[in-house]
Write an enzyme that holds these catalytic residues in place. Structure first.
Site, PDB file in Angstrom:
ATOM      1  CG  ASP A 492      15.009-136.476  13.828  1.00 33.15           C
ATOM      2  OD1 ASP A 492      14.194-137.409  13.607  1.00 33.15           O
ATOM      3  OD2 ASP A 492      15.665-135.872  12.995  1.00 33.15           O
ATOM      4  CD  GLU A 536      14.931-139.974  10.787  1.00 29.81           C
ATOM      5  OE1 GLU A 536      14.712-138.935  10.185  1.00 29.81           O
ATOM      6  OE2 GLU A 536      14.421-141.091  10.461  1.00 29.81           O
TER       7      GLU A 536
END
Length: 626
Positions: A492, A536
């Site tokens: 992430d 993301e």
């Protein structure tokens, strides 16, 4: 030594010259009613001895000018006559010749002066008892200086009647026996040649007509050898009772074989004319039954019955041939000639042996030749039939061959057209196959592109969430089956929302693309994929990878991303990522979501621990316990 041998040889020639000169002269004195007076005596008492016969008065003897005047009946009588021998004849060995080999039994008493000789011979007597073992009967005369030869003959016979008599010397006897032997040898040679040929043809073709011809030659040859006295001398000489038993049936069986051959020959030409076939069929059956009956009859009755049968058969065969000629407008000359040869020869011999007609020796021998020639004629008829059948077969085969050739040419044309059509079809098929292959490859490429579009993330080019879910299930099954570790890395981007807010979404997209490229370059194995899980966040599945190996890969990815500057249009950005790791050996009872949940907990633990770091679920669990 040589001179002594020469002298002895010269002496032998000198001594034997007179004898040789006499022997070189043939002597034959025919005894018949023209030069000899015959007397006969017959009585119901058939046991008169020679001594009793000599003591009979002249009035008891019957003088007759007819030679053997008793015909074809059973007979038993005595006969006497006298012959005057000249001194020239007496000097050489002489024989009494009886030129009838069919005499059942003859007792001959020869009286020359004080010399008396007794002989017994005939086809009912063992051949070993004959004075000379020849077909015709020869009895040596006694040697004496007297010139009057008295002959007493006891004649016993059931069939033959004639008794041809002659006085011969050694040379004449030898010549007659030699000529007769050569003559009979030629007959046997021709018969054997025809017999062997017929056997060869029968073994090859298995036709009944060859079997009948074999029977014709066999029975006919034995019959003529019996008439000539050869059979009673050389074949069944030690079984003399066979002579009278077999001769009549042999000639009847010869007739039966001739009828069967005639029937077979005519049947082939007049298949729709049943009258001829029925006539010959009835005749052949009757003849073969009569042949069997003759074996049980007395000899003279069997002879008469066989002669009657032969003449009736001849008449019926002539009727059949006349019907055949009228029906087919053809005259079977060879067939008629064969039957004439058979019947005429037997008719001549019957008249001769019965004593009804006296024939010269030449006519008698010609009858034998005529009888034998029927074998050649029958053989020629069957051979011509064989040739015609072969010609017919060849014609049929040629016609069939021509038809087959025509059919073959038509088939070749059809096959040629079929081959041309096949060639065009194959070309069309190849063209269509090529088009289909091209279309298939295009379709496969399209499917691959569609599949990639369906499983790839549009922004980053790595695999999407759908691919990740499918791959996770497959890796679960593989780990469970092979009992190998399965590791999951969740990445992430740290503070990604600030990048979007401060620098815009395009800069954020650039950051995501760069993260996915760095992670993809670090993965070396073909089955390790980088998947964009959402926003993301990225997920990496590492099959058959323990926790330490997963930590090494995650640390390399983190370092490379931290060291990389992402260049955008307005600003260069420095980005970091946090990574959570989960490693499991998948078991049957392992929940499908356990691996992901543990990796997600490890990711949040890395975030909470200050970001830009790698954390495992084991570390998260340990911190939770403390």
């Amino acid at each position: 030594m040589i001179s002594v041998a020469v002298r002895l040889f010269a002496l032998f020639l000198l001594i034997s010259l007179p004898v040789l000169s006499i022997a070189n002269e043939n002597i034959r004195i025919t005894i018949d009613s023209s030069n000899t007076e015959f007397s006969y005596f017959t009585s119901d008492n058939r046991n008169y001895s020679f001594e009793q016969i000599k003591q009979l008065r002249e009035q008891q003897w019957i003088a007759s000018n007819n030679f053997t005047p008793y015909g074809l009946v059973d007979r038993n009588y005595w006969m006497k006559f006298s012959i005057e021998l000249t001194p020239k004849i007496i000097r050489s060995p002489l024989y009494l010749e009886v030129a009838n080999p069919l005499v059942d039994q003859i007792d001959v008493h020869l009286v020359l002066g004080k010399e008396v000789r007794h002989y017994i011979a005939g086809d009912k007597i063992l051949v070993s008892k004959r004075p000379i073992a020849t077909p015709e009967l020869y009895f040596p005369l006694p040697t004496s200086t007297d010139s009057t030869l008295d002959v007493y003959i006891r004649y016993q016979d059931e069939a033959a009647s004639v008794l041809p008599l002659a006085i011969t010397n050694s040379k004449e006897t030898f010549e007659q026996v030699s000529i007769h032997g050569i003559f009979i040898g030629m007959i046997i040679g021709v018969s054997l040649l025809l017999l062997v040929t017929a056997i060869v043809f029968y073994n090859r073709e298995k036709l009944a007509i060859y079997r009948y011809f074999i029977g014709l030659v066999s029975c006919g040859s034995l019959g003529i050898l019996g008439l000539e006295g050869v059979a009673s001398t050389y074949i069944w000489g030690y079984l003399p009772w066979l002579q009278n038993l077999l001769l009549p049936p042999l000639f009847v069986l010869t007739t039966w074989c001739s009828i069967q051959i005639t029937r077979a020959l005519l049947q082939e030409k007049v298949e729709d004319f049943s009258l001829i076939d029925n006539l010959l069929k009835w005749l052949s059956r009757s003849v073969v039954v009569i042949a069997a009956i003759l074996l049980a009859l007395p000899a003279f009755i069997a002879v008469l019955a066989s002669l009657i049968t032969l003449h009736i058969a001849l008449v019926l065969v002539v009727i059949a041939l006349v019907l055949f000629s009228r029906h087919t407008k053809q005259i079977p000359f060879l067939l008629i000639t064969a039957w004439i040869s058979f019947i005429v020869s037997l008719f001549v011999k019957t008249l001769y042996f019965s004593g009804f007609v006296e024939f010269p020796t030449l006519v008698f021998n010609l009858a034998t030749v005529s009888y034998t020639s029927q074998f050649v004629l029958w053989g020629a008829i069957i051979l011509l039939r064989h040739i015609k059948l072969n010609e017919r077969k060849l014609t049929i085969q040629s016609k069939q061959l021509a038809e087959n050739q025509h059919d073959y040419e038509e088939l070749e044309e059809i096959l040629s057209e079929a081959r041309e059509e096949q060639t065009s079809m194959e070309a069309l098929f190849d063209e269509r196959t090529f088009e289909l292959n091209v279309t298939l490859r295009e379709l496969q490429e399209t499917n691959r592109q569609l599949e990639e579009q369906a499983t790839n993330d549009a922004l980053t080019g790595v695999k999407n969430r759908k691919f990740f879910d499918q791959r996770l299930q497959a890796e679960y099954r593989l780990s469970r089956r092979q009992h190998t570790p399965l590791s999951l890395l969740l990445l992430d981007a740290d503070k990604f929302k600030l990048v979007n807010d401060n620098h815009g979404h395009l800069a954020g997209d650039k950051v995501l693309v760069e993260i996915s490229k760095i992670a993809s370059r670090i993965l070396k194995r073909p089955n390790d994929y980088v998947c964009r899980y959402g926003g993301e966040e990225f997920a990496i599945l590492l099959s058959n990878t323990e926790q330490k190996g997963a930590e090494k890969v995650a640390e390399v990815i983190r370092q490379r991303i931290a060291e990389t500057t992402v260049k955008t249009e307005n600003i260069d950005l420095q980005v970091t990522v946090s990574i959570g790791i989960s490693t499991l050996f998948i078991e049957q009872e392992t929940p499908d979501s356990q691996l992901f949940e543990q990796a997600d907990q490890a990711l949040y633990f890395a975030k909470e621990s200050g970001r830009n770091m790698v954390k495992t679920f084991q570390e998260f669990a340990n911190s939770a316990k403390s």
